[in-house]
Scaffold this motif. Structure first.
Motif, PDB file in Angstrom:
ATOM      1  N   ARG A  63      -8.004   9.306  -0.932  1.00 43.32           N
ATOM      2  CA  ARG A  63      -8.112   8.574   0.340  1.00 43.32           C
ATOM      3  C   ARG A  63      -7.023   9.090   1.274  1.00 43.32           C
ATOM      4  O   ARG A  63      -5.923   8.541   1.345  1.00 43.32           O
ATOM      5  CB  ARG A  63      -7.974   7.075   0.094  1.00 43.32           C
TER       6      ARG A  63
ATOM      7  N   TRP B  88      -6.764   6.799  -5.349  1.00 43.31           N
ATOM      8  CA  TRP B  88      -6.009   6.615  -4.106  1.00 43.31           C
ATOM      9  C   TRP B  88      -5.636   7.951  -3.486  1.00 43.31           C
ATOM     10  O   TRP B  88      -5.586   8.088  -2.256  1.00 43.31           O
ATOM     11  CB  TRP B  88      -4.770   5.779  -4.389  1.00 43.31           C
TER      12      TRP B  88
ATOM     13  N   ARG C  89      -8.088   4.305   3.374  1.00 46.23           N
ATOM     14  CA  ARG C  89      -7.274   3.380   2.591  1.00 46.23           C
ATOM     15  C   ARG C  89      -7.487   1.939   3.044  1.00 46.23           C
ATOM     16  O   ARG C  89      -7.541   1.017   2.225  1.00 46.23           O
ATOM     17  CB  ARG C  89      -5.800   3.781   2.674  1.00 46.23           C
TER      18      ARG C  89
ATOM     19  N   ARG D 131      -5.802   6.994   6.914  1.00 44.45           N
ATOM     20  CA  ARG D 131      -5.478   5.565   6.967  1.00 44.45           C
ATOM     21  C   ARG D 131      -6.755   4.723   6.918  1.00 44.45           C
ATOM     22  O   ARG D 131      -6.795   3.671   6.285  1.00 44.45           O
ATOM     23  CB  ARG D 131      -4.685   5.273   8.245  1.00 44.45           C
TER      24      ARG D 131
ATOM     25  N   ALA E  55       0.805  -1.226   0.000  1.00 42.85           N
ATOM     26  CA  ALA E  55       0.000   0.000   0.000  1.00 42.85           C
ATOM     27  C   ALA E  55       0.834   1.270   0.000  1.00 42.85           C
ATOM     28  O   ALA E  55       0.381   2.328  -0.471  1.00 42.85           O
ATOM     29  CB  ALA E  55      -0.946  -0.002   1.200  1.00 42.85           C
TER      30      ALA E  55
END
Length: 239
Positions: free
Chosen positions: A187, A184, A193, A190, A139
């Motif tokens: 986002r 992404w 995600r 945390r 990630a």
């Protein structure tokens, strides 16, 4: 008063393309089967070799014919790259948006998810679970995670057992390379995600559990989030 206009005849090259396609169909040729060369078709159609060369080039560009140097032309295999090029062109020229493509993807991939849950092999289930885990572990490396995301969706399509679905999903790869990082970037926390990553794992588990209804629900949740994120990215870009 009705004005009749003449219908323009296809060019010689276009007629030659249609003739080669008809030959493949009429002779029940399959992928990899050899075709007669330019000379055969030129004589049959009464056209020049340059016309046939143009026709074979057009067919090769569409991956309908393989004209590798030094051998006879052969029947080509289905290839999502042609569809990918068309989609990329349509998005680049603002004929459609990435969100439009994702709406269509959603419709197709929810069906794919259900089929994959019903048809997947044990090996395919392990691959899908592994790719979902790989997305989470990478990630912090966006290009790597994006590559795993693309492979994840392609693996699910493979598990569906439908070759056309496989090529359709492959055709989205170029757009995913652009859209996944855009989504992404919206986002920020945390938690946001983690939700996105968990949706992939939920989908993988549903397929592994042979639960089509849950797989479809998981795919719906995934796309609802993704499309919302893409819309947010477009608003941010516009601002």
């Amino acid at each position: 008063m009705t004005i009749l206009t003449s219908v323009e005849k296809p060019s010689l090259a276009a007629q030659a393309v249609n003739a080669v396609r008809s030959y493949i169909r009429d002779n029940d040729l399959k992928v990899g089967d050899a075709l007669p060369g330019e000379g055969f078709f030129a004589e049959q159609l009464g056209v020049s070799r340059p016309v046939m060369r143009e026709a074979f080039g057009a067919l090769a560009a569409l991956n309908m014919v393989d004209v590798a140097n030094g051998r006879r032309p052969r029947v080509g295999a289905i290839d999502g790259s042609v569809m990918a090029a068309s989609l990329d062109h349509a998005v680049t020229t603002a004929q459609i948006s990435v969100v439009d493509v994702w709406d269509v993807r959603h419709t197709i991939e929810r069906r794919i998810a259900g089929l994959a849950a019903a048809r997947r092999s044990d090996g395919q289930a392990q691959d899908i679970l592994g790719l979902a885990d790989a997305m989470r572990s990478s990630a912090s490396d966006l290009p790597r995670m994006t590559a795993y995301d693309i492979a994840f969706h392609q693996a699910i399509a493979m598990a569906s057992g439908n070759a056309l679905f496989v090529q359709m999903v492959r055709s989205y790869a170029v757009l995913m390379e652009m859209a996944v990082p855009q989504a992404w970037s919206t986002r920020i926390t945390r938690e946001q995600r983690d939700i996105a990553l968990e949706q992939h794992q939920r989908l993988a588990r549903a397929i592994a559990d042979r639960d089509p209804a849950e797989a479809i629900a998981a795919m719906d949740a995934h796309f609802d989030t993704s499309i919302a994120d893409l819309l947010a990215a477009e608003v941010t870009t516009a601002g």
